[in-house]
Design a protein around this motif. Sequence first.
Motif, mmCIF file in Angstrom:
data_model
loop_
_atom_site.group_PDB
_atom_site.id
_atom_site.type_symbol
_atom_site.label_atom_id
_atom_site.label_comp_id
_atom_site.label_asym_id
_atom_site.label_seq_id
_atom_site.Cartn_x
_atom_site.Cartn_y
_atom_site.Cartn_z
ATOM 1 N N ARG A 162 0.846 -1.195 0.000
ATOM 2 C CA ARG A 162 0.000 0.000 0.000
ATOM 3 C C ARG A 162 0.880 1.243 0.000
ATOM 4 O O ARG A 162 2.061 1.193 0.397
ATOM 5 C CB ARG A 162 -0.928 0.015 1.214
ATOM 6 N N LEU A 163 0.319 2.350 -0.454
ATOM 7 C CA LEU A 163 1.079 3.595 -0.532
ATOM 8 C C LEU A 163 1.345 4.149 0.858
ATOM 9 O O LEU A 163 0.486 4.060 1.739
ATOM 10 C CB LEU A 163 0.312 4.625 -1.366
ATOM 11 N N PRO A 164 2.501 4.766 1.093
ATOM 12 C CA PRO A 164 2.830 5.311 2.433
ATOM 13 C C PRO A 164 2.165 6.668 2.666
ATOM 14 O O PRO A 164 2.841 7.701 2.797
ATOM 15 C CB PRO A 164 4.355 5.410 2.389
ATOM 16 N N LEU A 165 0.859 6.684 2.729
ATOM 17 C CA LEU A 165 0.138 7.949 2.887
ATOM 18 C C LEU A 165 0.298 8.525 4.288
ATOM 19 O O LEU A 165 0.346 9.743 4.458
ATOM 20 C CB LEU A 165 -1.351 7.729 2.577
ATOM 21 N N GLU A 214 -6.729 13.469 7.305
ATOM 22 C CA GLU A 214 -7.805 14.004 8.142
ATOM 23 C C GLU A 214 -8.823 12.930 8.500
ATOM 24 O O GLU A 214 -8.963 12.545 9.649
ATOM 25 C CB GLU A 214 -8.490 15.180 7.424
ATOM 26 N N SER A 215 -9.582 12.464 7.511
ATOM 27 C CA SER A 215 -10.621 11.476 7.774
ATOM 28 C C SER A 215 -10.930 10.730 6.487
ATOM 29 O O SER A 215 -10.549 11.154 5.404
ATOM 30 C CB SER A 215 -11.895 12.140 8.310
ATOM 31 N N ARG A 233 -8.657 17.624 -0.275
ATOM 32 C CA ARG A 233 -9.725 17.546 0.730
ATOM 33 C C ARG A 233 -9.525 16.371 1.691
ATOM 34 O O ARG A 233 -10.159 16.319 2.757
ATOM 35 C CB ARG A 233 -11.074 17.391 0.036
ATOM 36 N N LYS A 234 -8.640 15.435 1.326
ATOM 37 C CA LYS A 234 -8.460 14.245 2.140
ATOM 38 C C LYS A 234 -7.365 14.378 3.188
ATOM 39 O O LYS A 234 -7.304 13.561 4.102
ATOM 40 C CB LYS A 234 -8.156 13.039 1.235
#
Length: 433
Positions: free
Chosen positions: A332-335, A342-343, A376-377
Amino acid sequence: MKFFNMLLRSIVKHSVFPFAMQNGTQKYLFLTAPQRSFPCRTLILSPALKKQISSSPTEKLDLDGWKNVMRSGMQEEVSETSESEEESTLAATRELVEMWRLAGKTVPENISEEELKTLMECSTKSSRKKYLKHLAIKEKHKKANKVKQEKQNEAKKERLEKAKENNTGELKNTFFLQIWSRSMDKVYNWRAAHAMIFGQPLVFDMAYENYMSHREMENTVNQLMEAEGWNRRAIDPFHLHFCNLKVDGPYHKEFAKRYGEAWNNLLVTVTEQSHTDVFPKDKLIYLTADSPNVMKRFQHDKIYIVGSMVDRTIRTGLSLANAKRFKLTTERLPLERYLKWESGAKNLTLDQMIRILLTLKDTEDWMEALKFVPKRKYEAFVDTSLYSKHKTDTGLRTKVSEFSNSQEKVKKPFPKNSFGKQTQKKWWVAEES
């Protein structure tokens, strides 16, 4: 009376019998009487008559052919009845839509037969209303775009007319040559063709059509079309593979509907086979947001797989289960490391994923690649410079502490000076006295 009966029999023998031998092929002989007709059967009374009847060809009944004819007739009747029933249900749903329009509900003005069929598949009344509202909003956007295009065309015509009146050209004099769109299309197609031979493969797994509604599948096709466009315009594009795409399936029909004749000329590999049948398993990496393994760097010798699915209900673990079923490596991407999230779920669209992967392939810079995540994320980017500095400082501190501990350990084995101890003790004793 007896004499009359014998006379009648003799007349019949001498008159009817020779006539029957001459005309043995006829089936019926009639004795005419006033106001009545009596049918009489032909009697086979001689071997000559038997030969004539046997020489006539007899018709054999083909039972298999008769069954096929009857079955085809039944199928035609069933198809006609089914078509009539389908037409009646379509007419009923169209009347229902007209009634809702008269009632003031949000309903599209024009609706096609395919949209009516999808409306019939909706099980509840609320789902039908939502689908009709979606179609009405879509139709409204189309009308707005059409009006906007017409206004732009009118403004362009006015500019050209003013330029003709003033005897001035619309374009300014420049020494740069204009690059036409068809020339750029040729360049993009050449890059895509080059990638199909020498490029790194990127797989879109199309095995999720049973987990999506018709609307979600349409959104998936939209995102795949955008992803193909971004890949085609890239400097170093991927070789795209659409695996598990069934011929005449929902995905194939939607692609053929959207692309039209260009679908057959698309520089993309489309196959019904699974990705494990096309590529070796040790080269495959399935990208999913539910994976426990974090992607550290982009590997140019690996083949990444992206699940082609738009899930509004967000079914967690679906793509991860699919990857585990084939025993594939997942990442998975290292976000969390680079973004202050945020949410919401950490799911990205297909066009965002391909833009991130293209940037990583060209630059290998996570900060540059993750700019395509919608703002927005997340709140902001994590300051990775401070993180790396803190990491190096702690590393230096640990190295210094290890060096000092080693020096202390080196000093411990040496024996202490006993003479120094005695003189020190005497000095303290002398101080007290």
